[in-house]
Enzyme design. Structure first.
Site, PDB file in Angstrom:
ATOM      1  N   HIS A   1       6.324  23.621   2.105  1.00  0.00           N
ATOM      2  CA  HIS A   1       5.857  23.586   0.715  1.00  0.00           C
ATOM      3  C   HIS A   1       4.334  23.632   0.644  1.00  0.00           C
ATOM      4  O   HIS A   1       3.641  23.413   1.631  1.00  0.00           O
ATOM      5  CB  HIS A   1       6.375  22.330   0.011  1.00  0.00           C
ATOM      6  CG  HIS A   1       5.856  21.061   0.595  1.00  0.00           C
ATOM      7  ND1 HIS A   1       6.438  20.433   1.673  1.00  0.00           N
ATOM      8  CD2 HIS A   1       4.786  20.282   0.264  1.00  0.00           C
ATOM      9  CE1 HIS A   1       5.771  19.340   1.976  1.00  0.00           C
ATOM     10  NE2 HIS A   1       4.738  19.220   1.125  1.00  0.00           N
TER      11      HIS A   1
ATOM     12  N   HIS B   1      -1.416  17.894  -7.483  1.00  0.00           N
ATOM     13  CA  HIS B   1      -0.638  16.882  -6.757  1.00  0.00           C
ATOM     14  C   HIS B   1      -1.350  15.529  -6.750  1.00  0.00           C
ATOM     15  O   HIS B   1      -0.705  14.483  -6.782  1.00  0.00           O
ATOM     16  CB  HIS B   1      -0.414  17.378  -5.325  1.00  0.00           C
ATOM     17  CG  HIS B   1       0.474  16.537  -4.480  1.00  0.00           C
ATOM     18  ND1 HIS B   1       1.510  15.775  -4.983  1.00  0.00           N
ATOM     19  CD2 HIS B   1       0.501  16.343  -3.131  1.00  0.00           C
ATOM     20  CE1 HIS B   1       2.129  15.161  -3.985  1.00  0.00           C
ATOM     21  NE2 HIS B   1       1.529  15.468  -2.857  1.00  0.00           N
TER      22      HIS B   1
ATOM     23  N   GLU C   1       2.437  22.437   4.063  1.00  0.00           N
ATOM     24  CA  GLU C   1       2.994  21.400   4.924  1.00  0.00           C
ATOM     25  C   GLU C   1       4.413  21.752   5.356  1.00  0.00           C
ATOM     26  O   GLU C   1       5.093  22.545   4.715  1.00  0.00           O
ATOM     27  CB  GLU C   1       2.985  20.047   4.193  1.00  0.00           C
ATOM     28  CG  GLU C   1       1.569  19.563   3.910  1.00  0.00           C
ATOM     29  CD  GLU C   1       1.490  18.346   3.027  1.00  0.00           C
ATOM     30  OE1 GLU C   1       0.592  17.524   3.246  1.00  0.00           O
ATOM     31  OE2 GLU C   1       2.327  18.212   2.086  1.00  0.00           O
TER      32      GLU C   1
END
Length: 197
Positions: free
Chosen positions: A36, A42, A160
């Site tokens: 992702h 975020h 990641e």
């Protein structure tokens, strides 16, 4: 699959075996499931969400740096020795790919990026940094999230959970396409490396 928080759930909505016209499933999963991309939103309200990040940061030449010898944090000298200077997209292949990434439970420790290395990436105009674990954050900084705050605050995208176990270090063409979830803080992505001619 290794994941943060609640386990993904799958619901069978329609099934050929039950006489329906087709097979249809409904998935309940977090935006940070599997491979992702973290968008600036975020860790910062009002920052760029995943549907508004630049595709130019996600697609193009990328350097895979073999850091499988590193224990603990990736530091600036590891980036320099790996030839990171001058690259816009960098993926860090660590011992995570062959070890902690293959487990179904979160490991007590893994190789992450140090805050100083995050600053180095920002100073060198990197637009995308990737790593082969649930988080780029070091296992002893998942309470303060220093690296995420620095990178995302500077507009650097974070890839990641990239499995780099079978990928030798070198330069590739990266195509990383996160699902375009409107207003989301991140999204699961298909990330593909192809060899360069």
């Amino acid at each position: 699959m290794l994941h943060w928080g609640r386990k993904p759930e799958v619901e069978i909505v329609e099934s050929l075996s039950h006489g329906d016209a087709s097979n249809v499933t409904r998935w309940r999963l977090g935006a940070h499931t599997g491979t992702h991309v973290d968008a600036p939103a975020h860790f910062r309200d009002g920052a760029t969400p995943i549907d508004e990040v630049s595709l130019y940061s996600l697609v193009g030449p990328a350097l895979v740096i073999d850091l499988t010898h590193v224990e603990g944090d990736v530091e600036p000298h590891h980036l320099e020795e790996g030839g990171a200077a001058g690259h816009t997209r960098i993926l860090l292949k660590t011992s995570n790919s062959a070890g902690p990434l293959k487990e179904t439970e979160r490991a007590p420790q893994w190789v992450g990026l140090s805050p100083k290395a995050a600053d180095w990436l920002i100073e060198h105009d990197v637009e995308l940094i990737g790593i082969d674990y649930l988080t780029i954050e070091s296992h002893h900084r998942t309470d303060t999230w220093d690296v995420h705050h620095s990178l995302l605050g500077a507009g650097v995208l974070i890839l990641e959970n990239a499995d780099l176990d079978q990928v030798p270090g070198g330069t590739y063409d990266l195509t990383c396409l996160p699902t375009k979830l409107v207003g989301a803080d991140g999204s699961f992505a298909r990330a593909i490396l192809t060899t360069r001619d």
